[in-house]
Design an enzyme around this catalytic site. Structure first.
Site, PDB file in Angstrom:
ATOM      1  N   ASN A  28      40.919  30.468  38.844  1.00 33.03           N
ATOM      2  CA  ASN A  28      39.470  30.291  38.814  1.00 33.03           C
ATOM      3  C   ASN A  28      38.798  31.083  37.693  1.00 33.03           C
ATOM      4  O   ASN A  28      37.661  30.789  37.337  1.00 33.03           O
ATOM      5  CB  ASN A  28      38.860  30.683  40.160  1.00 33.03           C
ATOM      6  CG  ASN A  28      39.077  29.606  41.196  1.00 33.03           C
ATOM      7  OD1 ASN A  28      38.457  28.562  41.159  1.00 33.03           O
ATOM      8  ND2 ASN A  28      40.014  29.847  42.121  1.00 33.03           N
ATOM      9  N   LYS A  30      40.938  32.553  34.776  1.00 32.90           N
ATOM     10  CA  LYS A  30      41.743  32.420  33.559  1.00 32.90           C
ATOM     11  C   LYS A  30      42.900  31.458  33.779  1.00 32.90           C
ATOM     12  O   LYS A  30      43.440  31.397  34.891  1.00 32.90           O
ATOM     13  CB  LYS A  30      42.374  33.786  33.216  1.00 32.90           C
ATOM     14  CG  LYS A  30      41.397  34.800  32.670  1.00 32.90           C
ATOM     15  CD  LYS A  30      41.381  34.765  31.171  1.00 32.90           C
ATOM     16  CE  LYS A  30      40.204  35.498  30.594  1.00 32.90           C
ATOM     17  NZ  LYS A  30      39.971  35.217  29.205  1.00 32.90           N
ATOM     18  N   LYS A  32      46.790  31.033  32.674  1.00 32.09           N
ATOM     19  CA  LYS A  32      47.898  31.802  32.120  1.00 32.09           C
ATOM     20  C   LYS A  32      48.979  30.819  31.678  1.00 32.09           C
ATOM     21  O   LYS A  32      49.374  29.937  32.467  1.00 32.09           O
ATOM     22  CB  LYS A  32      48.478  32.773  33.159  1.00 32.09           C
ATOM     23  CG  LYS A  32      47.708  34.068  33.334  1.00 32.09           C
ATOM     24  CD  LYS A  32      46.370  33.969  34.040  1.00 32.09           C
ATOM     25  CE  LYS A  32      46.433  33.544  35.474  1.00 32.09           C
ATOM     26  NZ  LYS A  32      45.110  33.476  36.134  1.00 32.09           N
ATOM     27  N   GLY A 112      46.442  26.857  48.106  1.00 31.45           N
ATOM     28  CA  GLY A 112      46.372  27.115  46.661  1.00 31.45           C
ATOM     29  C   GLY A 112      47.788  27.266  46.101  1.00 31.45           C
ATOM     30  O   GLY A 112      48.578  28.052  46.613  1.00 31.45           O
ATOM     31  N   TYR A 113      48.066  26.538  45.023  1.00 32.16           N
ATOM     32  CA  TYR A 113      49.437  26.539  44.496  1.00 32.16           C
ATOM     33  C   TYR A 113      49.817  27.889  43.912  1.00 32.16           C
ATOM     34  O   TYR A 113      50.995  28.250  43.875  1.00 32.16           O
ATOM     35  CB  TYR A 113      49.603  25.435  43.449  1.00 32.16           C
ATOM     36  CG  TYR A 113      49.223  24.085  43.995  1.00 32.16           C
ATOM     37  CD1 TYR A 113      49.776  23.634  45.188  1.00 32.16           C
ATOM     38  CD2 TYR A 113      48.287  23.288  43.358  1.00 32.16           C
ATOM     39  CE1 TYR A 113      49.402  22.418  45.725  1.00 32.16           C
ATOM     40  CE2 TYR A 113      47.916  22.067  43.882  1.00 32.16           C
ATOM     41  CZ  TYR A 113      48.471  21.638  45.065  1.00 32.16           C
ATOM     42  OH  TYR A 113      48.095  20.446  45.597  1.00 32.16           O
ATOM     43  N   ASP A 114      48.794  28.645  43.434  1.00 32.82           N
ATOM     44  CA  ASP A 114      49.095  29.991  42.929  1.00 32.82           C
ATOM     45  C   ASP A 114      49.599  30.886  44.059  1.00 32.82           C
ATOM     46  O   ASP A 114      50.451  31.750  43.857  1.00 32.82           O
ATOM     47  CB  ASP A 114      47.860  30.600  42.244  1.00 32.82           C
ATOM     48  CG  ASP A 114      46.600  30.584  43.114  1.00 32.82           C
ATOM     49  OD1 ASP A 114      46.565  29.896  44.157  1.00 32.82           O
ATOM     50  OD2 ASP A 114      45.631  31.276  42.731  1.00 32.82           O
ATOM     51  N   ASP A 135      47.572  39.182  45.642  1.00 33.79           N
ATOM     52  CA  ASP A 135      47.191  38.680  44.315  1.00 33.79           C
ATOM     53  C   ASP A 135      45.701  38.957  44.118  1.00 33.79           C
ATOM     54  O   ASP A 135      44.855  38.326  44.757  1.00 33.79           O
ATOM     55  CB  ASP A 135      47.491  37.181  44.235  1.00 33.79           C
ATOM     56  CG  ASP A 135      47.221  36.607  42.845  1.00 33.79           C
ATOM     57  OD1 ASP A 135      46.531  37.263  42.037  1.00 33.79           O
ATOM     58  OD2 ASP A 135      47.680  35.483  42.580  1.00 33.79           O
ATOM     59  N   THR A 138      40.415  36.228  40.964  1.00 35.17           N
ATOM     60  CA  THR A 138      39.055  35.852  41.328  1.00 35.17           C
ATOM     61  C   THR A 138      38.828  36.151  42.818  1.00 35.17           C
ATOM     62  O   THR A 138      37.814  36.699  43.214  1.00 35.17           O
ATOM     63  CB  THR A 138      38.833  34.351  41.064  1.00 35.17           C
ATOM     64  OG1 THR A 138      39.315  34.048  39.764  1.00 35.17           O
ATOM     65  CG2 THR A 138      37.370  33.990  41.202  1.00 35.17           C
TER      66      THR A 138
HETATM   67  N1  LIG Z   1      42.061  39.582  29.394  1.00 32.48           N
HETATM   68  C1  LIG Z   1      41.710  40.350  30.421  1.00 32.48           C
HETATM   69  N2  LIG Z   1      41.577  41.681  30.255  1.00 32.48           N
HETATM   70  C2  LIG Z   1      41.242  42.468  31.274  1.00 32.48           C
HETATM   71  N3  LIG Z   1      41.018  42.011  32.515  1.00 32.48           N
HETATM   72  C3  LIG Z   1      41.126  40.724  32.736  1.00 32.48           C
HETATM   73  C4  LIG Z   1      41.476  39.811  31.712  1.00 32.48           C
HETATM   74  N4  LIG Z   1      41.526  38.569  32.257  1.00 32.48           N
HETATM   75  C5  LIG Z   1      41.235  38.712  33.548  1.00 32.48           C
HETATM   76  N5  LIG Z   1      40.967  39.986  33.837  1.00 32.48           N
HETATM   77  C6  LIG Z   1      40.594  40.512  35.160  1.00 32.48           C
HETATM   78  O1  LIG Z   1      41.377  39.839  36.073  1.00 32.48           O
HETATM   79  C7  LIG Z   1      40.589  39.096  37.003  1.00 32.48           C
HETATM   80  C8  LIG Z   1      41.101  37.675  37.029  1.00 32.48           C
HETATM   81  O2  LIG Z   1      42.467  37.734  37.014  1.00 32.48           O
HETATM   82  P1  LIG Z   1      43.421  36.535  37.280  1.00 32.48           P
HETATM   83  O3  LIG Z   1      44.485  37.079  38.157  1.00 32.48           O
HETATM   84  O4  LIG Z   1      43.816  35.903  36.001  1.00 32.48           O
HETATM   85  O5  LIG Z   1      42.458  35.552  38.087  1.00 32.48           O
HETATM   86  P2  LIG Z   1      42.588  34.025  38.454  1.00 32.48           P
HETATM   87  O6  LIG Z   1      44.056  33.757  38.714  1.00 32.48           O
HETATM   88  O7  LIG Z   1      41.754  33.893  39.663  1.00 32.48           O
HETATM   89  O8  LIG Z   1      42.077  33.219  37.288  1.00 32.48           O
HETATM   90  C9  LIG Z   1      39.194  39.154  36.537  1.00 32.48           C
HETATM   91  O9  LIG Z   1      38.384  39.432  37.649  1.00 32.48           O
HETATM   92  C10 LIG Z   1      39.181  40.264  35.528  1.00 32.48           C
HETATM   93  O10 LIG Z   1      38.706  41.448  36.145  1.00 32.48           O
HETATM   94  C1  LIG Z   2      42.303  31.239  47.300  1.00 34.83           C
HETATM   95  C2  LIG Z   2      42.153  30.761  45.870  1.00 34.83           C
HETATM   96  C3  LIG Z   2      40.687  30.451  45.589  1.00 34.83           C
HETATM   97  C4  LIG Z   2      42.615  31.918  44.941  1.00 34.83           C
HETATM   98  O1  LIG Z   2      42.404  31.542  43.599  1.00 34.83           O
HETATM   99  P1  LIG Z   2      42.469  32.578  42.398  1.00 34.83           P
HETATM  100  O2  LIG Z   2      41.850  33.857  42.842  1.00 34.83           O
HETATM  101  O3  LIG Z   2      43.937  32.810  42.084  1.00 34.83           O
HETATM  102  O4  LIG Z   2      41.780  31.920  41.243  1.00 34.83           O
HETATM  103  C5  LIG Z   2      43.054  29.514  45.599  1.00 34.83           C
HETATM  104  O5  LIG Z   2      44.381  29.796  45.910  1.00 34.83           O
HETATM  105  C6  LIG Z   2      42.575  28.303  46.361  1.00 34.83           C
HETATM  106  O6  LIG Z   2      41.685  27.607  45.929  1.00 34.83           O
HETATM  107  N1  LIG Z   2      43.177  28.042  47.548  1.00 34.83           N
HETATM  108  C7  LIG Z   2      42.842  26.911  48.361  1.00 34.83           C
HETATM  109  C8  LIG Z   2      42.680  27.279  49.808  1.00 34.83           C
HETATM  110  C9  LIG Z   2      43.948  27.801  50.460  1.00 34.83           C
HETATM  111  O7  LIG Z   2      44.836  28.366  49.815  1.00 34.83           O
HETATM  112  O8  LIG Z   2      44.087  27.597  51.695  1.00 34.83           O
HETATM  113  K   LIG Z   3      44.235  35.292  43.751  1.00 37.20           K
END
Ligand SMILES: Nc1ncnc2c1ncn2[C@@H]1O[C@H](COP(=O)(O)OP(=O)(O)O)[C@@H](O)[C@H]1O
Ligand SMILES: CC(C)(COP(=O)(O)O)[C@@H](O)C(=O)NCCC(=O)O
Ligand SMILES: [K+]
Length: 262
Positions: A28, A30, A32, A112-114, A135, A138
């Site tokens: 949500n 970034k 990767k 969520g697949y992550d 994890d 977001t």
């Molecule tokens: N390039 C970066 N440098 C430092 N912190 C970062 C960076 N990218 C993301 N973050 C931190 O990590 C969080 C999001 O991480 P991430 O695990 O990638 O989230 P998601 O999987 O939800 O997209 C953000 O809230 C931010 O604080």
């Molecule tokens: C819980 C989450 C929002 C986490 O997303 P992320 O913080 O990794 O961006 C994502 O895994 C999601 O949308 N899940 C769907 C609902 C569930 O896992 O039941």
């Molecule tokens: K997460």
């Protein structure tokens, strides 16, 4: 202090002749994108989840055999077209994808697949252990997989930026604060009160999960992944494995598990 630094690195593939796996985890905040040679990560970058801007240039640097995409957001037409144009087979992770663990979530189609990938990554490293996977992205997600490789599900709570933003957005007087600045155990002004409230709140939440799960599963291992940094007491810290790349590793394992099925 346990610090998870957000650094990304580049080093040359070990075997030039072997084609690599492309791994894409779209969160949500970034996206990767990584390349794996067997089980080893070769290169990784964090990108905008709206554009995956560097995808083409990044892919042109390596010979890629196959790829996997896991997303928790709806993708734009442009991103979908860029992914469709990649010149190798791409596995789109969904609830029907065969997995190397048992999924006991009652609604696999909404999972969520992550979250699933993080669990698969942790189970690969310790297949016969009870594991709590945290994890912190977001959202903060808490997952439990047992020593028999059964994923039981877990919890979802707001991540750090979301907590800071929520305090600002849903009040009349609270400013938008972030992690940078004076950190006190108890706030002495509005800014330090918010910073400590959010950061200590997350640390106590995470420590609380670890302590209560450890009580139920004394041999519990804990993995911590995601973008956010934390500090913990040494008692909690000693049982935590910090692995920045756990979701990517899990996706790589899922791709290899499905080799030939794409
Ligand atoms: N390039 C970066 N440098 C430092 N912190 C970062 C960076 N990218 C993301 N973050 C931190 O990590 C969080 C999001 O991480 P991430 O695990 O990638 O989230 P998601 O999987 O939800 O997209 C953000 O809230 C931010 O604080
Ligand atoms: C819980 C989450 C929002 C986490 O997303 P992320 O913080 O990794 O961006 C994502 O895994 C999601 O949308 N899940 C769907 C609902 C569930 O896992 O039941
Ligand atoms: K997460």
């Amino acid at each position: 202090m346990l610090q998870l630094f957000f650094f990304y690195f580049t080093f040359a593939p070990t075997k030039e002749s072997k084609d690599l796996n492309l791994i894409i985890d779209i969160g949500n905040t970034k996206a990767k994108i990584a390349f794996f040679d067997g089980g080893e990560i070769v290169d990784v970058v964090a990108e905008s989840n709206q554009s995956l801007g560097c995808l083409k240039a990044f892919c042109s640097q390596y010979p890629v055999e196959q790829g996997i995409v896991a997303t928790v957001i709806d993708l734009s037409e442009k991103v979908l077209a860029d992914l469709a144009a990649l010149p190798f087979p791409l596995l789109w992770l969904n609830h029907q994808t065969p997995l190397p663990v048992v999924n006991l979530y009652e609604t696999p189609e909404t999972l969520g697949y992550d979250r699933m990938a993080a669990v698969v990554g942790a189970n690969e490293q310790f297949p016969h252990r009870d594991i709590l996977v945290i994890d912190a992205g977001t959202c903060i997600t808490y997952e439990f997989i047992d020593s028999k490789g059964q994923y039981h599900g877990g919890n979802i709570s707001p991540g750090m930026q979301m907590r800071f933003k929520a305090l600002h957005q849903f009040t009349g007087r609270l400013p938008l604060v972030d992690t940078n600045g004076r950190k006190l155990p108890m706030g002495r002004d509005t800014e330090t009160a918010i910073r400590a409230g959010v950061m200590k709140g997350m640390e106590y939440e995470i420590s609380g999960y670890i302590e209560s799960m450890k009580h139920k599963y004394p041999e519990l291992l804990v993995f911590l992944t995601g973008g956010d940094d934390f500090s913990f007491d040494s008692s909690v810290k000693s049982i935590i494995f910090a692995d920045r790349f756990l979701v990517l590793k899990g996706l790589n394992r899922i791709l290899n598990y499905n080799n030939g099925r794409i």
